[in-house]
Write an enzyme that holds these catalytic residues in place. Structure first.
Site, mmCIF file in Angstrom:
data_model
loop_
_atom_site.group_PDB
_atom_site.id
_atom_site.type_symbol
_atom_site.label_atom_id
_atom_site.label_comp_id
_atom_site.label_asym_id
_atom_site.label_seq_id
_atom_site.Cartn_x
_atom_site.Cartn_y
_atom_site.Cartn_z
ATOM 1 C CE LYS A 15 -43.681 -13.680 -33.207
ATOM 2 N NZ LYS A 15 -44.255 -12.737 -34.209
ATOM 3 C CB SER A 34 -48.146 -12.494 -33.418
ATOM 4 O OG SER A 34 -47.017 -12.223 -34.218
ATOM 5 C CB SER A 50 -46.721 -9.332 -35.412
ATOM 6 O OG SER A 50 -47.955 -9.945 -35.638
#
Lengths: 95, 491
Positions: free
Chosen positions: B78, B159, B183
Site C-alpha cells: 500500500k 482505503s 480500511s
C-alpha cells in the site's frame, strides 16, 4: 449547533485552507449535516467516565535523552522543494 | 489449464522451496499480468526492476539452502508505507515526488523475510475513504462485476482498495494494507479476499504515513487465512522506533490454524443487526452462525449497547488526529510547494491545492473539534464514549471467546455512487469501526455471494493480542464456506 459561514471561515483559517465563497457555503452545509449526525452522542451519559487515549494499557517506554540518529543533512534535505546549502527555505518572514 | 497464478502464498512458498518454480519466473508472471491489467489502476507505481533483483537474490538463497520464510513471494505494498528510494504518495498530490530515504519497519520486516516488491498499491488519499475514489491517482476498479449491471465498474472498497483489488485480480500474491476504521476488512469483503487488522500495537507504525495515530494498524490482504497468518508473522514485532508498538513475542500464527472450534463460545452482538440492512447480509450472518454451530461452537446472543455510537465517535477522533498529523505538509520539507507572496500565502496555496476534497473535509472537522470552546464538547466527549465502547468489548469477552459479525453493510457499489453523500459513505464502516476504537484484532473472511453475485465477508473479532484465535476461527469459517468463486476481471 449549527456552523455558519463565519465559523467555517475561521476554522479554515486555523487549518490554513483557503475556501472561496461558494466552497464556504457548500462546506458549511456538509459540515452541518455531519455534526447533526454526530450529535446523537448527546444521548450517552459520560459522567464519571475517563477519556480513553490508549487502548493497549501498556505504559510508554522511556529511554535516555540522547542523540541516536542523524548527521546526514543531504538525506534530510533530499526531498526539499527548495534548499540553500544545508537549510530549508521559506519566503522572507522578517523585512 | 492451471497456472502458477493459481497458487496461493502458502502453496507458492512450498513450490519455490521445492524448486518447482523459480522466484524470477513467479515474479515475471506477476509483472506480466500487472502490465496487462493497467485499467484496474491497482498500482500507483510498479517496480519491475527492483522486483526482479529481489527475486533473483531469493533464488540465490533458495538454491544455496538458506531460504527465508517469504523468499520469492511477490507482493504489493500500500502506498502509505515509506519505501527507500521508491516514490511514496499516500494517494495524495501533496506528497508530489516524495522519495523516502528510509524504509518503514513493516516493509523492512517483509524484505528481511525475503518477500519481493511488485509495486506500490493505489489507495484513498491519506487512507480516508471507503471506495478508493479519493485517490489523486484515480479510482481503483474491483475485478468483480455485478450480475445485473455487468458493464458498470465497481469500487474495491477502501482505503486499501488497490491492495485488495490486486490480490483479488491476481496482480499480487498478497499485499499490505492499513486499517484505521475498516480500511483492510471492508475492501477484503468487497473483493472476496481475506483482510486482517491485527491488534493495535502488533505491527510497528514507524515509516507508515500517519492518518489517526491511536487507530492506525498495518495488516495483510491475502487469498486465504493461512496466507494471512504467514504474512502477519513476517510483518509484526516490537519496534523501539514506535513507542506504541507492543513489546510482546510474535506467536507462530500458522500453528494456530487447527480449524478446531469445538467448545468455543462465539458471540453475535444483536446491535449489529440494523434496521434497513439488506436481508442478504443478515442471511449471510445466519449461514456463518450455522456453520460454526455445526463445527461444535456455541453461538451466544450478546449485547454491546454502545455499538451505535462508535461511528460518530470515530468521526470526531480520527479527523482530530488527522488534522494534527497532516499539519506537517507545509511545502517546506518535502512534497508539493506552491510559491506565495509570503509564508502564510505559501502554506494556504500549497495545502489548498495539494489536498483533495475528503481530506480537507476531515481536516476541517478535526480542526473544529479541537478548537478552543469545542474541545470538551466534542473531542473529550468522544474519548469518553470510546471508553464505553472499549468497556463493551471487555465485558463481552468475559463471556465469549470471539465475536461474529458482518464485515460491511452491503456488497460492492458502482464507482461514483455515494461520492456526494459523506455520511452514506462513512456508514460503510459501521461494523468495522467498533473493533478499531477498542484496538482489538479482527479478520474478514469471504463467505458467500450476494444476489448480484458479488462477494460478501463475515468478520471475526477477538480479544487484545489474540490474533491466534481470530485466525483459527477465521480458518474454520473459510473451510466450511468453501468460497471458490472468481471475479470476471484480472488475471
Amino acid at each position: 449547533m449549527s456552523l455558519d459561514k463565519g465559523t467555517v471561515r475561521r476554522v479554515a483559517q486555523l487549518a490554513r485552507l483557503r475556501l472561496d465563497d461558494e466552497q464556504l457555503e457548500k462546506t458549511a452545509e456538509e459540515l452541518n449535516k455531519i455534526f447533526t449526525w454526530i450529535e446523537q452522542l448527546d444521548e450517552v451519559d459520560v459522567s464519571n467516565i475517563e477519556p480513553l487515549a490508549s487502548v493497549t494499557g501498556h505504559s510508554l517506554p522511556e529511554r535516555m535523552d540522547e542523540v541516536t540518529d542523524g548527521n546526514y543533512p543531504d538525506r534530510v534535505l533530499s526531498n526539499a522543494p527548495d534548499r540553500a546549502s544545508n537549510f530549508f527555505t521559506v519566503p522572507k518572514v522578517v523585512e | 489449464m492451471s497456472s502458477i497464478l493459481d497458487l496461493d502464498l502458502a502453496s507458492a512458498k512450498s513450490a519455490l522451496q521445492k524448486k518447482e518454480v523459480s522466484a524470477v519466473e513467479l515474479t515475471e508472471t506477476y509483472l506480466n499480468v500487472m502490465s496487462s491489467n493497467d485499467h484496474l489502476n491497482c498500482y500507483i507505481t510498479s517496480t519491475p526492476e527492483k522486483a526482479l533483483d529481489m527475486a533473483s537474490k531469493s533464488d540465490d538463497r533458495i538454491y544455496s539452502g538458506d531460504a527465508l520464510p517469504l523468499d520469492g513471494i511477490p507482493i504489493g505494498i500500500k502506498d502509505l508505507f515509506c519505501t527507500d528510494g521508491v516514490l511514496t504518495t499516500a494517494g495524495s498530490h501533496i506528497l508530489n515526488g516524495f522519495i523516502p530515504t528510509y524504509e518503514s519497519t513493516v516493509t523492512e520486516n517483509l524484505w528481511e523475510n525475503g518477500a519481493v516488491m511488485l509495486g506500490k498499491c493505489n489507495m484513498d488519499e491519506f487512507a480516508m475513504g471507503s471506495a478508493n475514489t479519493t485517490s489523486y491517482f484515480g479510482a481503483v476498479e474491483n475485478p468483480w462485476r455485478s450480475d445485473d449491471r455487468k458493464k458498470i465498474p465497481l469500487v474495491p472498497g477502501g482505503s486499501s482498495g488497490g491492495s485488495a483489488s490486486a490480490v483479488a485480480s491476481r496482480l499480487a500474491l498478497a499485499a499490505t494494507g492499513t486499517d484505521t476504521g475498516g480500511s483492510i476488512r471492508q475492501p477484503g469483503s468487497f473483493c472476496g479476499v481475506v483482510g486482517l487488522k491485527p491488534t493495535y500495537g502488533r505491527c510497528s507504525r514507524w515509516g507508515t504515513i500517519a492518518f489517526a495515530s491511536s487507530l492506525d494498524q498495518a495488516g495483510p490482504l491475502t487469498r486465504t487465512v493461512h496466507d494471512a497468518a504467514i504474512m502477519l508473522k513476517a510483518m509484526a514485532g516490537h519496534d523501539p522506533k514506535d513507542s506504541t508498538s507492543a513489546n510482546l513475542q510474535v506467536p507462530d500464527f500458522e500453528r494456530a490454524l487447527t480449524n478446531d472450534v469445538r467448545g468455543l463460545r462465539i458471540g453475535v452482538p444483536r446491535e449489529y443487526l440494523l434496521d434497513g440492512m439488506p436481508s442478504e447480509i443478515e442471511k449471510l450472518l445466519e449461514i456463518g452462525m450455522e456453520m460454526l454451530r455445526t463445527a461444535g461452537a456455541t453461538i451466544v446472543d450478546v449485547s454491546m449497547p454502545h455499538t451505535k455510537f462508535a461511528l460518530p465517535t470515530y468521526y470526531i477522533i480520527a479527523p482530530a488526529e488527522a488534522s494534527s498529523n497532516l499539519a506537517r505538509y507545509d511545502g517546506v520539507r518535502y512534497g508539493l510547494r506552491i510559491e506565495g507572496d509570503n509564508l502564510d500565502d505559501m502554506y494556504e496555496k500549497t495545502l489548498s491545492f495539494g489536498f483533495g476534497a475528503e481530506v480537507k473535509r476531515r481536516i476541517l472537522i478535526g480542526t473544529y473539534v479541537l478548537s478552543a470552546g469545542y474541545y470538551d464538547a466534542y473531542y473529550l466527549k468522544a474519548q469518553r464514549v470510546r471508553s464505553l465502547i472499549k468497556q463493551d468489548f471487555d465485558l463481552v469477552f468475559d463471556n465469549v471467546d470471539v465475536l461474529l459479525t458482518p464485515t460491511a453493510p452491503s456488497d460492492a457499489f458502482a464507482i461514483g455512487e455515494n461520492d456526494d453523500d459523506p455520511i452514506k459513505m462513512y456508514l460503510n464502516d459501521i461494523f468495522t469501526v467498533p473493533a478499531s476504537l477498542a484496538g482489538v484484532p479482527a479478520i474478514s473472511v469471504p463467505v458467500g455471494l450476494s444476489k448480484n453475485k458479488l462477494p460478501l465477508g463475515l468478520q471475526i473479532i477477538g480479544k487484545m493480542f489474540d490474533e491466534e484465535l481470530v485466525l483459527r476461527v477465521g480458518g474454520a469459517l473459510e473451510g466450511m464456506a468453501g468460497f471458490k468463486s472468481r471475479p470476471v476481471g484480472g488475471a
